[in-house]
Motif scaffolding. Structure first.
Motif, PDB file in Angstrom:
ATOM      1  N   ILE A 426      25.233  42.226  30.765  1.00  0.00           N
ATOM      2  CA  ILE A 426      24.819  43.845  29.980  1.00  0.00           C
ATOM      3  C   ILE A 426      24.655  44.914  29.657  1.00  0.00           C
ATOM      4  CG2 ILE A 426      22.969  42.343  30.212  1.00  0.00           C
ATOM      5  CD1 ILE A 426      21.107  43.451  31.668  1.00  0.00           C
ATOM      6  N   THR A 427      24.442  45.767  29.360  1.00  0.00           N
ATOM      7  CA  THR A 427      24.228  46.840  29.018  1.00  0.00           C
ATOM      8  C   THR A 427      24.066  47.547  30.871  1.00  0.00           C
ATOM      9  OG1 THR A 427      23.973  46.663  26.400  1.00  0.00           O
ATOM     10  CG2 THR A 427      23.980  49.215  27.090  1.00  0.00           C
ATOM     11  N   GLY A 428      24.825  48.641  30.937  1.00  0.00           N
ATOM     12  CA  GLY A 428      24.627  49.705  31.836  1.00  0.00           C
ATOM     13  C   GLY A 428      24.565  49.121  33.547  1.00  0.00           C
ATOM     14  N   SER A 429      25.634  47.456  33.125  1.00  0.00           N
ATOM     15  CA  SER A 429      25.618  47.060  34.072  1.00  0.00           C
ATOM     16  C   SER A 429      26.502  47.390  35.276  1.00  0.00           C
ATOM     17  CB  SER A 429      25.586  45.350  33.995  1.00  0.00           C
ATOM     18  OG  SER A 429      27.240  45.018  33.073  1.00  0.00           O
ATOM     19  N   GLY A 430      27.612  48.224  34.446  1.00  0.00           N
ATOM     20  CA  GLY A 430      28.714  48.474  34.996  1.00  0.00           C
ATOM     21  C   GLY A 430      30.193  48.675  34.574  1.00  0.00           C
ATOM     22  N   LYS A 431      30.326  47.936  33.235  1.00  0.00           N
ATOM     23  CA  LYS A 431      31.440  47.418  32.881  1.00  0.00           C
ATOM     24  C   LYS A 431      31.969  48.241  33.129  1.00  0.00           C
ATOM     25  CE  LYS A 431      29.557  45.265  29.390  1.00  0.00           C
ATOM     26  NZ  LYS A 431      28.646  45.887  29.227  1.00  0.00           N
ATOM     27  N   THR A 432      32.340  49.260  32.387  1.00  0.00           N
ATOM     28  CA  THR A 432      32.751  50.219  31.968  1.00  0.00           C
ATOM     29  C   THR A 432      33.294  50.789  33.651  1.00  0.00           C
ATOM     30  OG1 THR A 432      31.963  51.133  29.640  1.00  0.00           O
ATOM     31  CG2 THR A 432      33.278  52.166  30.804  1.00  0.00           C
ATOM     32  N   GLY A 433      32.682  51.046  33.932  1.00  0.00           N
ATOM     33  CA  GLY A 433      32.852  51.850  36.191  1.00  0.00           C
ATOM     34  C   GLY A 433      33.691  51.083  36.464  1.00  0.00           C
ATOM     35  N   PHE A 434      33.506  49.394  36.063  1.00  0.00           N
ATOM     36  CA  PHE A 434      34.119  48.430  36.443  1.00  0.00           C
ATOM     37  C   PHE A 434      35.954  48.553  35.656  1.00  0.00           C
ATOM     38  CE2 PHE A 434      36.554  43.959  36.380  1.00  0.00           C
ATOM     39  CZ  PHE A 434      36.135  43.650  38.247  1.00  0.00           C
ATOM     40  N   LEU A 435      35.946  48.913  34.596  1.00  0.00           N
ATOM     41  CA  LEU A 435      37.418  49.044  33.795  1.00  0.00           C
ATOM     42  C   LEU A 435      37.736  50.407  34.120  1.00  0.00           C
ATOM     43  CD1 LEU A 435      35.912  46.721  32.500  1.00  0.00           C
ATOM     44  CD2 LEU A 435      37.322  47.965  30.084  1.00  0.00           C
ATOM     45  N   GLN A 436      37.496  51.160  34.548  1.00  0.00           N
ATOM     46  CA  GLN A 436      37.728  52.506  34.410  1.00  0.00           C
ATOM     47  C   GLN A 436      38.228  53.256  36.333  1.00  0.00           C
ATOM     48  OE1 GLN A 436      38.571  55.167  32.847  1.00  0.00           O
ATOM     49  NE2 GLN A 436      38.446  53.756  31.030  1.00  0.00           N
ATOM     50  N   GLY A 437      37.533  51.785  37.003  1.00  0.00           N
ATOM     51  CA  GLY A 437      37.767  51.717  38.849  1.00  0.00           C
ATOM     52  C   GLY A 437      38.954  51.415  38.449  1.00  0.00           C
ATOM     53  N   PHE A 438      39.362  50.327  37.806  1.00  0.00           N
ATOM     54  CA  PHE A 438      40.776  49.235  38.063  1.00  0.00           C
ATOM     55  C   PHE A 438      41.557  50.702  37.710  1.00  0.00           C
ATOM     56  CE2 PHE A 438      43.847  46.783  35.376  1.00  0.00           C
ATOM     57  CZ  PHE A 438      44.374  46.691  37.051  1.00  0.00           C
ATOM     58  N   LEU A 439      41.034  51.706  37.204  1.00  0.00           N
ATOM     59  CA  LEU A 439      42.295  53.000  36.783  1.00  0.00           C
ATOM     60  C   LEU A 439      42.367  53.633  37.436  1.00  0.00           C
ATOM     61  CD1 LEU A 439      42.369  53.151  33.297  1.00  0.00           C
ATOM     62  CD2 LEU A 439      43.691  51.797  33.991  1.00  0.00           C
ATOM     63  N   GLY A 440      41.686  53.804  38.595  1.00  0.00           N
ATOM     64  CA  GLY A 440      41.226  54.683  40.061  1.00  0.00           C
ATOM     65  C   GLY A 440      40.408  55.965  39.646  1.00  0.00           C
ATOM     66  N   ASN A 442      36.779  57.333  40.296  1.00  0.00           N
ATOM     67  CA  ASN A 442      35.686  57.132  40.668  1.00  0.00           C
ATOM     68  C   ASN A 442      34.526  57.801  39.859  1.00  0.00           C
ATOM     69  OD1 ASN A 442      35.665  60.600  41.336  1.00  0.00           O
ATOM     70  ND2 ASN A 442      35.824  59.521  42.922  1.00  0.00           N
ATOM     71  N   LEU A 443      33.433  57.739  39.547  1.00  0.00           N
ATOM     72  CA  LEU A 443      32.285  57.131  38.861  1.00  0.00           C
ATOM     73  C   LEU A 443      32.111  59.793  38.341  1.00  0.00           C
ATOM     74  CD1 LEU A 443      30.509  55.567  37.857  1.00  0.00           C
ATOM     75  CD2 LEU A 443      28.340  57.030  39.886  1.00  0.00           C
ATOM     76  N   VAL A 444      32.462  60.300  39.673  1.00  0.00           N
ATOM     77  CA  VAL A 444      32.426  61.568  38.811  1.00  0.00           C
ATOM     78  C   VAL A 444      33.485  62.079  37.977  1.00  0.00           C
ATOM     79  CG1 VAL A 444      33.329  64.260  39.945  1.00  0.00           C
ATOM     80  CG2 VAL A 444      31.817  62.127  41.494  1.00  0.00           C
ATOM     81  N   ARG A 445      35.067  61.132  38.922  1.00  0.00           N
ATOM     82  CA  ARG A 445      35.691  61.559  36.868  1.00  0.00           C
ATOM     83  C   ARG A 445      35.713  60.285  36.377  1.00  0.00           C
ATOM     84  NH1 ARG A 445      41.823  60.776  37.820  1.00  0.00           N
ATOM     85  NH2 ARG A 445      42.010  61.931  35.472  1.00  0.00           N
ATOM     86  N   GLN A 446      34.685  60.041  36.198  1.00  0.00           N
ATOM     87  CA  GLN A 446      34.289  59.318  34.771  1.00  0.00           C
ATOM     88  C   GLN A 446      33.720  59.577  33.647  1.00  0.00           C
ATOM     89  OE1 GLN A 446      32.950  54.772  35.484  1.00  0.00           O
ATOM     90  NE2 GLN A 446      34.923  54.802  37.126  1.00  0.00           N
ATOM     91  N   ARG A 447      32.457  61.090  34.384  1.00  0.00           N
ATOM     92  CA  ARG A 447      31.623  61.323  34.146  1.00  0.00           C
ATOM     93  C   ARG A 447      32.111  62.459  32.929  1.00  0.00           C
ATOM     94  NH1 ARG A 447      28.001  60.928  38.839  1.00  0.00           N
ATOM     95  NH2 ARG A 447      26.698  58.886  38.428  1.00  0.00           N
ATOM     96  N   THR A 448      33.565  62.338  33.184  1.00  0.00           N
ATOM     97  CA  THR A 448      33.827  63.531  32.685  1.00  0.00           C
ATOM     98  C   THR A 448      34.824  63.109  31.005  1.00  0.00           C
ATOM     99  OG1 THR A 448      36.869  63.352  33.522  1.00  0.00           O
ATOM    100  CG2 THR A 448      35.017  65.137  34.673  1.00  0.00           C
TER     101      THR A 448
END
Ligand code: GDP
Ligand code: MG
Length: 619
Positions: A426-440, A442-448
């Motif tokens: 669902i929206t907000g479940s962490g899909k994008t975080g998961f995808l971006q995590g694969f690219l190395g 972390n959350l701080v970096r993703q926020r940029t």
């Protein structure tokens, strides 16, 4: 290039049109000729340019105006013949023939004209003085030639020029009014220069020039000829030769010279070799070579293609930092008619700390394009000159079409290197975080990452038993009723729920039951945001119970809220499941399996280290 050439001869009566044609055919001057010669066709193998050529005569005595107009519209090139000893026949060229022809042809697609002064045996002086002003006034006149049917002078030349005017027109290359190359021609030659400048130092050195010569003309260039070419440029230009190599300016100058000296077939040969058509656009056949992809097969780049792309990367990574900064990337795309990658690419593949695409990210993006849109990949490789530089028939030879997936499943093994994983949640479940995590990231970096640069794809590599495989993650928008065939066809499914959101698991269960329960596609449940306190999910059973019931591996915890780069373990697991879909869920549950899978990766890393050390050893 055209398949045949139709040459029409027009002019006043008695200037020698029929005699010229008869002389060409019989190689002797006929004493008596009919009013009009029959149309003749010269077979391809006896013409200089190897295309069948039709030669058509005209006679006022035998043909109506209507017939003449028809012939004019059918002709590819028209020779206006006058007699050098007959002033009136020259006058008629401008007062009658040129206007008559122009009225019957489109302004944009004018047929090339050739002025032919016949009977040069009868006069001492040349008619050129009279003819040159006409040439200057009418740019559609390709060239002029003086000849004699009687003395057999310049007869074959005349027909060769006519053929050349059709096959290698000067019009698209050169502007006779301004006496300079047209901008489209400059653009095409500039791209050719950049593709041929293998080390990207702005100079074609001897090695690059030799390669260029060989690819374009199929003959080697003698060392002396190479020097001669450079000397011609040196003599005429101050900055045409630099470090004993040809600069872009020198290269363009050389082609201007070819064209001005009537050797524009040379420039055409170069342009055609690099894929250009008569309008100086890259030919569709060049950009999109035929490639058959049967259903259930996927497209990947083969080893050769990766080597080529690697050389393109190295050529542009000028500071050797293993990443392409925006300027380096723009330089790479300079041979494209448009910038092919948007800013979303940076959030689809691995980048370095500055956010620049790394070598690995660059190859991943190519892999992605090849997998999702192979036509586009062919087109891009065409812009980079793949077939020329890698000396291949066409871009199609860069592509490996995998065998039918059903076949792979049957044989329980696969030669594929790219695996597709669809990520649901669902929206907000962490899909994008998961995808971006694969690219190395972390959350701080993703926020940029800016909203408009976000991507629904992430692609990178994972090692499975020491082999590098590409895993392509695709985030599926949680829109219930419209899951299409493409959204369902993948190698592995990830169902993501948020451990801190009690309403998030129900969606995963629903998607699983609706679409994947009865399919052969392996599924994995991801318990995302595992750094947050876990709450009980609102569902008739716990996620773990659900997995047991449906013979799935247990939920895998995941968090990208880490200090360093998030762990890659889960992605190795996913890739392993995608590569070995026949492995039973019991196998997957056994810790030995994962151990072996990840040991594979370690062995590879160690091997790399050993090789590195071996390289360091003194020789
Ligand atoms: P057409 O009406 O343009 O087809 O002209 P023809 O080919 O019938 O030639 C007209 C006359 O010019 C004939 O008597 C030819 O023999 C003569 N003629 C054609 N070409 C030449 C040439 O090169 N030199 C000379 N001296 N006479 C030529
Ligand atoms: Mg005639």
């Amino acid at each position: 290039m055209r398949k045949d050439v139709r040459i029409l001869l027009v002019g006043e009566p008695n200037v020698g049109k029929t005699s010229l044609i008869m002389t060409l055919v019989s190689e002797e001057f006929p004493a008596v000729v009919p009013y009009r010669a029959e149309e003749i066709t010269i077979p391809a193998d006896v013409t200089p340019e190897r295309v069948p050529t039709h030669i058509v005569d005209y006679s006022e005595a035998e043909q109506t105006d209507e017939q003449l107009y028809q012939e004019i519209s059918k002709a590819n090139v028209i020779c206006i013949v006058y007699s050098v000893n007959n002033k009136k026949s020259i006058e008629k060229v401008t007062s009658h023939w040129i206007p008559l022809i122009n009225e019957r042809t489109d302004k944009d697609s004018r047929v090339p004209l050739i002025l032919v002064g016949n009977k040069s045996d009868l006069v001492e002086h040349s008619s050129m003085e009279t003819v040159l002003p006409i040439m200057n006034k009418y740019t559609e006149i390709e060239t002029c030639v003086e000849c004699s049917a009687k003395n057999l002078k310049n007869i074959s030349e005349l027909f060769y020029y006519a053929q050349k005017a059709v096959l290698h027109p000067t019009g698209p290359l050169y502007c006779p009014e301004k006496k300079e190359m047209r901008s489209a021609c400059i653009r095409a030659l500039t791209r050719i220069f950049k593709v041929s400048d293998l080390d990207n130092d702005g100079i074609l050195n001897d090695h690059e020039l030799t390669f260029f010569q060989r690819t374009c003309f199929n003959t080697p260039l003698a060392p002396q000829a190479l020097e001669d070419v450079k000397n011609v440029v040196r003599k005429n230009l101050t900055d045409g030769v630099h470090d004993n190599g040809l600069t872009l300016k020198g290269f363009l100058f050389l082609h201007t010279l070819f064209i001005q000296r009537g050797r524009h077939e040379t420039t055409w040969a170069v342009l055609r070799r690099f894929g250009y058509d008569d309008d100086l656009e890259l030919h569709q056949d060049y950009l999109f070579p035929l490639l058959k992809i049967p259903p259930d097969c996927t497209t990947e780049l083969n080893h050769n293609a990766y080597l080529f792309l690697q050389s393109v990367f190295d050529k542009h990574d000028k500071d050797r930092d293993n990443a392409l900064c925006p300027e380096e990337l723009m330089d790479l795309f300079d041979v494209f008619p448009y910038v092919p990658w948007g800013l979303d690419v940076n959030s689809t593949v691995c980048t370095n700390d500055q956010g620049w695409i790394t070598y690995q990210g660059y190859l991943s993006q190519w892999t992605l394009t090849t997998y999702l849109d192979v036509q586009r990949c062919l087109e891009y490789l065409g812009y980079l000159g793949y077939s020329i530089i890698a000396e291949q028939e066409s871009q199609a030879s860069a592509i490996a079409v995998t065998r039918d997936k059903k076949h792979d499943l049957q044989k329980k093994q696969t030669q594929r290197n790219v695996f597709r994983c669809h990520v649901f949640g669902i929206t907000g479940s962490g899909k994008t975080g998961f995808l971006q995590g694969f690219l190395g990231r972390n959350l701080v970096r993703q926020r940029t990452i800016k909203e408009e640069h976000k991507s629904y794809y992430a692609i990178s590599t994972a090692h499975v038993y020491g082999q590098e495989k590409y895993l392509l993650l695709h985030e599926i928008f949680p829109d219930f009723d419209v899951l299409s065939e493409t959204e369902l066809s993948c190698d592995i499914v990830c169902l993501i729920y948020d451990v801190s959101n009690p309403c998030s698991f129900e969606y995963c269960a629903r998607i699983f039951k609706q679409y994947f329960m009865d399919s052969k596609t392996p599924c994995m449940l991801i318990a995302a945001k595992s750094d947050l306190p876990e709450t009980k999910q609102q569902y008739c059973m716990t996620p773990l119970e659900f997995c047991r019931k449906h013979k799935m591996p247990p939920p895998q915890t995941y968090t990208c809220n880490t200090a360093a780069a998030p762990s890659k373990d889960i992605f190795i697991k996913l890739t392993t499941m995608a590569v070995y879909p026949h492995i039973t869920h019991a196998d997957l549950k056994s810790s030995m399996f994962w151990l072996r899978a990840s040991v594979g990766a370690t062995v590879c890393a160690m091997l790399g280290f050993a090789m590195y050390r071996a390289l360091l050893k003194p020789r």
